[in-house]
Design a protein around this motif. Structure first.
Motif, PDB file in Angstrom:
ATOM      1  N   ARG A 151     -14.788 -12.905   7.097  1.00  0.00           N
ATOM      2  CA  ARG A 151     -13.420 -12.599   6.688  1.00  0.00           C
ATOM      3  C   ARG A 151     -13.021 -13.488   5.517  1.00  0.00           C
ATOM      4  O   ARG A 151     -13.149 -14.706   5.567  1.00  0.00           O
ATOM      5  CB  ARG A 151     -12.467 -12.804   7.870  1.00  0.00           C
ATOM      6  N   THR A 196     -14.301  -3.629   0.757  1.00  0.00           N
ATOM      7  CA  THR A 196     -14.277  -4.051   2.155  1.00  0.00           C
ATOM      8  C   THR A 196     -13.117  -4.979   2.499  1.00  0.00           C
ATOM      9  O   THR A 196     -13.057  -5.484   3.622  1.00  0.00           O
ATOM     10  CB  THR A 196     -15.599  -4.751   2.539  1.00  0.00           C
ATOM     11  N   MET A 197     -12.195  -5.232   1.591  1.00  0.00           N
ATOM     12  CA  MET A 197     -11.105  -6.154   1.892  1.00  0.00           C
ATOM     13  C   MET A 197     -10.259  -5.605   3.045  1.00  0.00           C
ATOM     14  O   MET A 197      -9.987  -4.412   3.135  1.00  0.00           O
ATOM     15  CB  MET A 197     -10.237  -6.404   0.660  1.00  0.00           C
ATOM     16  N   HIS A 198      -9.892  -6.501   3.946  1.00  0.00           N
ATOM     17  CA  HIS A 198      -9.093  -6.196   5.140  1.00  0.00           C
ATOM     18  C   HIS A 198      -9.831  -5.322   6.156  1.00  0.00           C
ATOM     19  O   HIS A 198      -9.237  -4.926   7.157  1.00  0.00           O
ATOM     20  CB  HIS A 198      -7.762  -5.531   4.770  1.00  0.00           C
ATOM     21  N   LYS A 199     -11.087  -5.003   5.921  1.00  0.00           N
ATOM     22  CA  LYS A 199     -11.838  -4.153   6.838  1.00  0.00           C
ATOM     23  C   LYS A 199     -12.716  -4.990   7.764  1.00  0.00           C
ATOM     24  O   LYS A 199     -12.912  -6.189   7.558  1.00  0.00           O
ATOM     25  CB  LYS A 199     -12.715  -3.171   6.054  1.00  0.00           C
ATOM     26  N   GLU A 231     -16.161  -7.367   6.443  1.00  0.00           N
ATOM     27  CA  GLU A 231     -15.895  -7.670   5.031  1.00  0.00           C
ATOM     28  C   GLU A 231     -17.096  -8.409   4.445  1.00  0.00           C
ATOM     29  O   GLU A 231     -17.646  -9.320   5.066  1.00  0.00           O
ATOM     30  CB  GLU A 231     -14.638  -8.528   4.922  1.00  0.00           C
TER      31      GLU A 231
END
Length: 378
Positions: free
Chosen positions: A105, A349-352, A355
């Motif tokens: 993250r 992929t941010m906030h997924k 990441e």
């Protein structure tokens, strides 16, 4: 450790700190430990009170030891991350390389870009000019006591930069394909209508607020704010919530509420939009509470966007698109004190869950950041 491992090592160290917004403590200590050996004067401070604070912030600055301070180039970012959620294939705060990717993250949003920027500083001599880092622990949260408090700190010290780069993940399909030169503003509004509760069989003895609210929302939905500009897409108002809270089928409720979210370009201000919707709602029997999250800003194409674009093209062969798309960022605050643009890693992929950043992109971004700083200070 060779030069190509520095950015990766720094990214791992930052990811390993579980800095869910608002971030404090260990993650700032890690960044401070990276910067002090490079000659930076590091200040950490806590601002604000509940419910939007307290928030930890860091300001680091390095100027030539002798002579004039020269131009001042700043890098801005945030060490806080959104909650990881459930379902990761590895611990979100245990950095792990699988294949060509570093998972964790904050890998792209935005510990990876902070790591790359600090890595770039290893090759920039102290006498090149003044460099600072403006780092908050509350960009993903309310953002009340984060970058705004850092700006107050810089103004008190007289250390306002000449140019600023925010390391948000702006790239889309490949590193360097997009630079943000502006962002739309954001305002949320809560619309309420009061009535008189009563039995549905005796409507003449009650006053149902729901039809009034529906008419207000229909009028709002009919509004066309603008058709966009040369750099911005059209502004839009979206109805995001309806709430009556009435569990009984035979009761006319006393109150009905709705929420709207508006993203607007630089043809408008947040206060103007709140006033417009308030006047409309009040004329139809409602009331409005509005909160402006940030105003629209634009850094017109010029010196800063050109040197960033040139650095990207020199390293990747890509001429980036200059864009104002996407959500808000802390650049909306920094744009009030100096020219600012945003450029960083790929944002897919941010906030997924899971990441991840390409390890190669960390190294390439460090090279690009070095080119930017050298050109900015020249």
């Amino acid at each position: 450790m060779n030069d190509k491992q520095i950015a990766l090592d720094y990214a791992k160290r930052l990811i390993a700190c579980a800095s869910i917004t608002p971030a404090t403590g260990d993650v700032f200590a890690e960044l401070e430990a990276m910067l002090e050996p490079l000659g930076f004067d590091v200040t950490r401070f806590v601002s604000g009170e509940a419910p939007d604070g307290p928030v930890e912030n860091l300001f680091a600055i390095r100027s030539p030891k002798t002579g004039e301070p020269g131009r001042h180039f700043a890098f801005a970012g945030h060490l806080d991350v959104v909650p990881p959620g459930e379902g990761w294939h590895s611990d979100p705060f245990t950095p792990e390389i699988r294949g060509d990717l570093l998972y964790g993250r904050g890998a792209v949003d935005m510990k990876g870009s902070i790591a790359s920027f600090v890595a770039a500083l290893h090759d920039i001599p102290q006498d090149a000019g003044t460099i600072s880092l403006i780092i908050t622990g509350d960009e993903e949260g309310p953002a009340v006591y984060g970058t705004r408090a850092l700006i107050d700190h810089m103004q008190e010290r007289g250390t306002i930069p000449d140019l600023c780069l925010v390391g948000e993940p702006t790239s889309v399909k490949q590193l360097g394909d997009m630079v943000k030169i502006g962002r739309r503003g954001s305002v949320n509004m809560w619309i309420s209508v009061d009535g008189t509760q009563g039995h549905v069989a005796y409507p003449h003895m009650a006053d149902n607020p729901i039809p009034k609210l529906v008419r207000i929302l229909a009028a709002i939905d009919d509004i066309v704010l603008d058709n966009g500009t040369d750099w911005f897409q059209p502004s839009n108002i979206e109805i995001t919530d309806l709430n009556v809270g009435n569990p009984a089928h035979n009761v006319i409720p006393k109150r009905a509420e709705a929420r709207t979210s508006t993203r607007f370009n630089d043809l408008h201000t947040g206060a103007e939009l709140v006033e417009r919707i308030t006047n409309l709602a009040e004329a139809m029997g409602g009331s409005v509470k509005g909160i402006v999250s940030g105003e629209a800003f634009l850094t017109p194409p010029g010196e800063l966007s050109t040197l960033v674009s040139n650095a990207i093209e020199a390293e990747t062969g890509i001429l980036p698109e200059l864009s104002t798309s996407g959500g808000t960022s802390d650049a909306r605050f920094l744009s009030q004190i100096c020219p600012v643009v945003e450029f960083g890693l790929c944002n897919a992929t941010m906030h997924k869950l899971d990441e991840a950043v390409a390890v190669q992109d960390l190294d390439r971004l460090a090279v690009i950041y070095k080119r930017i700083v050298v050109a900015a200070l020249a």
